[in-house]
Design a protein around this motif. Structure first.
Motif, PDB file in Angstrom:
ATOM      1  N   SER A   1       7.365   9.351  11.337  1.00 37.41           N
ATOM      2  CA  SER A   1       6.935   8.732  10.082  1.00 37.41           C
ATOM      3  C   SER A   1       7.526   7.321   9.939  1.00 37.41           C
TER       4      SER A   1
ATOM      5  N   LYS B   1       2.645   0.082  10.169  1.00 37.09           N
ATOM      6  CA  LYS B   1       1.908  -0.380   8.997  1.00 37.09           C
ATOM      7  C   LYS B   1       2.462  -1.710   8.493  1.00 37.09           C
TER       8      LYS B   1
ATOM      9  N   LYS C   1       0.852  -1.188   0.000  1.00 40.03           N
ATOM     10  CA  LYS C   1       0.000   0.000   0.000  1.00 40.03           C
ATOM     11  C   LYS C   1       0.887   1.237   0.000  1.00 40.03           C
ATOM     12  N   ILE C   2       0.461   2.218  -0.745  1.00 34.97           N
ATOM     13  CA  ILE C   2       1.241   3.453  -0.813  1.00 34.97           C
ATOM     14  C   ILE C   2       0.374   4.607  -0.313  1.00 34.97           C
ATOM     15  N   SER C   3       1.011   5.610   0.215  1.00 30.81           N
ATOM     16  CA  SER C   3       0.325   6.816   0.655  1.00 30.81           C
ATOM     17  C   SER C   3       0.287   7.803  -0.492  1.00 30.81           C
ATOM     18  N   THR C   4      -0.760   8.597  -0.533  1.00 33.79           N
ATOM     19  CA  THR C   4      -0.876   9.576  -1.618  1.00 33.79           C
ATOM     20  C   THR C   4       0.070  10.745  -1.415  1.00 33.79           C
ATOM     21  N   MET C   5       0.335  11.059  -0.164  1.00 31.67           N
ATOM     22  CA  MET C   5       1.241  12.167   0.127  1.00 31.67           C
ATOM     23  C   MET C   5       2.513  11.604   0.753  1.00 31.67           C
ATOM     24  N   PRO C   6       3.659  11.909   0.192  1.00 32.46           N
ATOM     25  CA  PRO C   6       4.891  11.443   0.835  1.00 32.46           C
ATOM     26  C   PRO C   6       5.080  12.158   2.175  1.00 32.46           C
ATOM     27  N   ARG C   7       5.445  11.406   3.163  1.00 29.03           N
ATOM     28  CA  ARG C   7       5.641  11.981   4.497  1.00 29.03           C
ATOM     29  C   ARG C   7       7.096  12.445   4.650  1.00 29.03           C
TER      30      ARG C   7
ATOM     31  N   GLU D   1       5.521   3.849   9.640  1.00 29.53           N
ATOM     32  CA  GLU D   1       5.839   2.853   8.609  1.00 29.53           C
ATOM     33  C   GLU D   1       6.060   1.480   9.229  1.00 29.53           C
TER      34      GLU D   1
END
Length: 104
Positions: free
Chosen positions: A25, A32, A13-19, A29
């Motif tokens: 963070s 998750k 799964k990827i996030s839409t906004m890079p942290r 990660e």
């Protein structure tokens, strides 16, 4: 009969906004990834249980196929089936019936 389609690789799964690269963070990660690992292990356990159930059912079905095959051969050869007793033509043939009326 249904056909199973080939499944592709499981993608992360990827996030839409890079942290931003911070300790928080990285902890998120890690969390998750740990949750994904737990989910995959649970899914593997469920699949293993389902596999065992299917194997047991397959053994039962194979035994039934053998039994029905034997009965079919016996039927073709004219061998009488011993498991079923011979039934009379009717109940009246075997004994006299007493009748009575019931009022209520």
């Amino acid at each position: 009969m249904s056909f199973l389609r080939a499944r592709g690789n499981i993608r992360p799964k990827i996030s839409t906004m890079p942290r931003p690269k911070t300790e928080a963070s990285m902890q998120l990660e890690l969390y998750k990834l740990a949750m994904e690992k737990q989910r995959i292990q649970q899914e593997l356990r469920v699949l293993e249980e389902r596999k065992q159930q299917l194997q047991k059912r397959l053994v039962v079905v194979n035994n039934e196929v053998v039994e029905v095959g034997k009965k079919t051969l016996e039927f073709r050869q004219g061998v009488p089936d011993i498991t079923q007793p011979a039934t009379p033509k009717s109940i009246a043939d075997t004994k006299k019936l007493d009748t009575f009326y019931l009022e209520y």
